[in-house]
Design an enzyme around this catalytic site. Structure first.
Site, mmCIF file in Angstrom:
data_model
loop_
_atom_site.group_PDB
_atom_site.id
_atom_site.type_symbol
_atom_site.label_atom_id
_atom_site.label_comp_id
_atom_site.label_asym_id
_atom_site.label_seq_id
_atom_site.Cartn_x
_atom_site.Cartn_y
_atom_site.Cartn_z
ATOM 1 N N HIS A 58 -1.181 5.557 -1.571
ATOM 2 C CA HIS A 58 -1.080 5.801 -0.128
ATOM 3 C C HIS A 58 -1.462 4.539 0.646
ATOM 4 C CE1 HIS A 58 -1.812 8.429 3.551
ATOM 5 N NE2 HIS A 58 -2.434 7.309 3.870
ATOM 6 N N GLU A 59 -2.631 3.972 0.307
ATOM 7 C CA GLU A 59 -3.095 2.779 1.013
ATOM 8 C C GLU A 59 -2.253 1.557 0.660
ATOM 9 O OE1 GLU A 59 -5.013 3.190 3.367
ATOM 10 O OE2 GLU A 59 -5.777 5.171 2.886
ATOM 11 N N HIS A 62 0.764 1.475 2.906
ATOM 12 C CA HIS A 62 0.439 0.904 4.214
ATOM 13 C C HIS A 62 0.434 -0.624 4.144
ATOM 14 C CE1 HIS A 62 -0.466 4.547 6.363
ATOM 15 N NE2 HIS A 62 -1.509 4.879 5.613
#
Length: 266
Positions: A58-59, A62
């Site tokens: 997820h990170e 980003h």
């Protein structure tokens, strides 16, 4: 599009992440084969490790999107190595989301990577950077639920099926909660570039408390019921029944003992 420039070492996958991925693989195998003497422990380790892997991805999504949008500093910060210890708040990024899973069986958002937004031009790029994380949860949910909606469960062991069902629940709740347009969450980051300066200035002081606000709302019985009714509808549409999810959660909390009904193969 800005050229993404990073050193090779800044993109090398961290041994920490590789270790977590290895735990996921080994405990997934133990859950599948029934090798573990205590299946609940194997399910706990498998789901927890897989959940942390999804938080890292997820990170990473980003950071990777930010890199290709103009913020070339994400490499030097270690965000491209998938190392959760490099996040802005390592404790909040990993420990807190795992605690939420143990306490309530819900995938609440974790920590964050710091993006230098001043380096990025274009509102669409800002929105895409914010959306990249929860879209990763959507992709992870699609993978977890694939055996169910593809009707490919023949030969899948009971405990592994239950574990996948519970992991899918975590990914779906994480995606939905992350997409909420609440300050501090990714959903607000998607719409923020399109808001007026006055609105953004008024909302900014509340950003650090957005996650706490959502968590508090989920304690309200009517909101909690409506939220989980929506989750139930989504998962049923993907072929995952409530029984499998419930047994997955019960197996995950092995210290409470597994209900006998969950040990009987359907």
């Amino acid at each position: 599009m800005t050229t993404a420039t990073t050193r090779r070492g800044e993109r090398r996958i961290s041994p920490v992440f590789l270790g977590i991925a290895a735990v996921t693989a080994v405990t997934g195998w133990a859950t599948w084969t029934g090798f573990a003497e205590q299946p609940g422990i194997a399910v706990f380790l498998f789901v927890t490790a897989a959940w942390i892997v999804s938080l890292c991805l997820h990170e990473y999504a980003h950071a990777r999107t930010a890199l290709h949008s103009g913020d070339i500093t994400v490499g030097a910060k270690g965000y491209l190595t998938l190392n959760p210890l490099k996040y802005t708040h390592a404790l909040l990024s990993i420990v807190l989301p795992v605690l939420f899973v143990i306490m309530g069986g819900i995938g609440l958002p974790g920590g964050a990577v710091f993006i230098e937004r001043s380096r990025i031009r274009g509102r669409w790029r800002h929105s895409l950077i914010s959306a990249a994380g929860p879209l990763t949860n959507v992709l992870f949910a699609a993978v977890c639920t694939a055996p169910f909606w593809l009707h490919a469960l023949d030969g899948v062991p009971r405990d592994f099926r239950y574990a996948l069902a519970f992991l899918a629940l975590l990914q779906v709740t994480a995606a939905i909660l992350n997409f909420l347009p609440v300050p501090g969450l990714d959903g607000y980051g998607v719409i923020e570039p399109w808001l007026s300066y006055q609105v953004k200035r008024q909302v900014e002081p509340f950003a650090p408390f957005g996650l706490l606000f959502v968590f508090a709302l989920l304690w309200v019985p009517s909101i909690n019921s409506a939220f989980f009714d929506a989750i139930d509808a989504i998962l049923r549409g993907l072929g995952i029944d409530g029984f499998s999810r419930a047994c997955g959660y019960e197996l995950y909390r092995f210290w409470r003992g597994t209900p006998e009904i969950c040990t009987i193969s359907p």
